[in-house]
Scaffold this active site. Structure first.
Site, PDB file in Angstrom:
ATOM      1  N   SER A  82       7.404  16.816 -17.752  1.00 57.37           N
ATOM      2  CA  SER A  82       7.680  17.388 -19.074  1.00 57.37           C
ATOM      3  C   SER A  82       6.672  18.457 -19.451  1.00 57.37           C
ATOM      4  CB  SER A  82       7.655  16.301 -20.150  1.00 57.37           C
ATOM      5  OG  SER A  82       8.465  15.212 -19.776  1.00 57.37           O
TER       6      SER A  82
HETATM    7  N1  SAH Z   1       7.575  11.206 -17.719  1.00 60.79           N
HETATM    8  C1  SAH Z   1       7.713  12.028 -16.525  1.00 60.79           C
HETATM    9  C2  SAH Z   1       8.862  13.007 -16.591  1.00 60.79           C
HETATM   10  C3  SAH Z   1      10.143  12.305 -16.547  1.00 60.79           C
HETATM   11  S1  SAH Z   1      11.554  13.173 -15.935  1.00 60.79           S
HETATM   12  C4  SAH Z   1       6.416  12.747 -16.200  1.00 60.79           C
HETATM   13  O1  SAH Z   1       5.457  12.654 -16.971  1.00 60.79           O
HETATM   14  O2  SAH Z   1       6.361  13.395 -15.137  1.00 60.79           O
HETATM   15  C5  SAH Z   1      12.664  11.839 -16.167  1.00 60.79           C
HETATM   16  C6  SAH Z   1      12.576  10.755 -15.123  1.00 60.79           C
HETATM   17  O3  SAH Z   1      13.407   9.688 -15.557  1.00 60.79           O
HETATM   18  C7  SAH Z   1      13.112  11.189 -13.763  1.00 60.79           C
HETATM   19  O4  SAH Z   1      12.154  10.984 -12.784  1.00 60.79           O
HETATM   20  C8  SAH Z   1      14.335  10.293 -13.572  1.00 60.79           C
HETATM   21  O5  SAH Z   1      14.551   9.925 -12.220  1.00 60.79           O
HETATM   22  C9  SAH Z   1      13.988   9.087 -14.425  1.00 60.79           C
HETATM   23  N2  SAH Z   1      15.115   8.267 -14.862  1.00 60.79           N
HETATM   24  C10 SAH Z   1      16.350   8.671 -15.257  1.00 60.79           C
HETATM   25  N3  SAH Z   1      17.110   7.624 -15.579  1.00 60.79           N
HETATM   26  C11 SAH Z   1      16.338   6.507 -15.406  1.00 60.79           C
HETATM   27  C12 SAH Z   1      16.581   5.095 -15.548  1.00 60.79           C
HETATM   28  N4  SAH Z   1      17.761   4.612 -15.952  1.00 60.79           N
HETATM   29  N5  SAH Z   1      15.560   4.250 -15.276  1.00 60.79           N
HETATM   30  C13 SAH Z   1      14.366   4.720 -14.834  1.00 60.79           C
HETATM   31  N6  SAH Z   1      14.093   6.026 -14.674  1.00 60.79           N
HETATM   32  C14 SAH Z   1      15.068   6.918 -14.941  1.00 60.79           C
END
Ligand code: SAH
Length: 214
Positions: free
Chosen positions: A61
């Site tokens: 993010s």
């Molecule tokens: N917080 C992260 C950025 C997140 S991007 C950072 O600091 O880098 C969003 C992430 O959520 C992705 O890696 C995606 O694979 C994950 N995601 C999406 N749906 C999800 C679910 N149902 N359970 C767990 N993770 C999920």
């Protein structure tokens, strides 16, 4: 005199300018080495205020959004926090400096494994990275003081809100998978759940189930 590299000073300034005023959060954002959470190719851009691509087609993010969500969580030292969407592990690292424990869940094994080893190597020892589905949090293990969702949900599942301690807060981007979502904060009160819309954001979608990888 501060020996900080200029890009880190600009980083602080841009967060302040955009309205982040909590000193502890600003200091934490400065201390967590974002350049070690991005791809090698993006190392030189780590302190720009933008989201960047990581493995599995996901993103780390934008720093402002990380700082803003962290501020809106109103963390206290004794809190247990759940994060859905580990990605690079950067948001988890920031949270971990401000609370007791972070459980972070990721649906891609590649991302969960690399975030876990990165966080271990950097000495973040109050974070547990779990391969799993944030729509299906394992029962047991208790409830959470704070829940942060870093992938877009069409709505916040009631099952997730139910995992909040009294007085607990969940923050999630709510809206369509493609397009703009609204960062939404739900607080568990004695009477039920209070809901507040914050700012518009754009996150990758939250999808159900463990991801299938090639
Ligand atoms: N917080 C992260 C950025 C997140 S991007 C950072 O600091 O880098 C969003 C992430 O959520 C992705 O890696 C995606 O694979 C994950 N995601 C999406 N749906 C999800 C679910 N149902 N359970 C767990 N993770 C999920």
């Amino acid at each position: 005199m501060s020996q900080e590299p200029p890009e880190k000073m600009m980083f602080q300034l841009s967060l302040r300018r955009r309205g982040i005023s909590d000193q502890t959060i600003l200091r934490t954002m400065e201390e967590v080495p974002r350049e070690l959470f991005v791809t090698d190719a993006d190392r030189g851009h780590a302190y720009r205020d933008s989201a960047l691509g990581i493995a599995c087609g996901q993103t780390i993010s934008q720093p402002f959004v990380v700082a803003y969500m962290t501020e809106q969580l109103q963390l206290q030292k004794q809190h247990r926090v759940l994060e859905i969407g580990t990605g690079s592990g950067y948001q988890a690292a920031v949270l971990s400096r401000l609370c007791r424990h972070v459980l972070t869940i990721e649906r891609y094994r590649t991302l969960a494994d690399s975030a876990r080893s990165r966080l271990e190597k950097l000495g973040y020892d109050n974070i547990e990275v779990l391969l799993g589905d944030g729509f299906d949090i394992p029962a047991g293990g208790g409830d959470f003081d704070r829940i942060i969702v870093t992938a877009a949900m069409e709505q916040i599942p009631e099952k997730l809100q139910a995992r909040l301690e009294p007085g607990g807060i969940v923050i999630a981007p709510v809206g369509p998978h493609q397009g703009v979502q609204t960062l939404t904060r739900v607080t568990r009160t004695e009477a039920g759940f209070d809901r507040k819309s914050l700012v518009d954001v754009r996150f990758v979608p939250a999808l159900p189930g463990i991801a299938r990888e090639l």
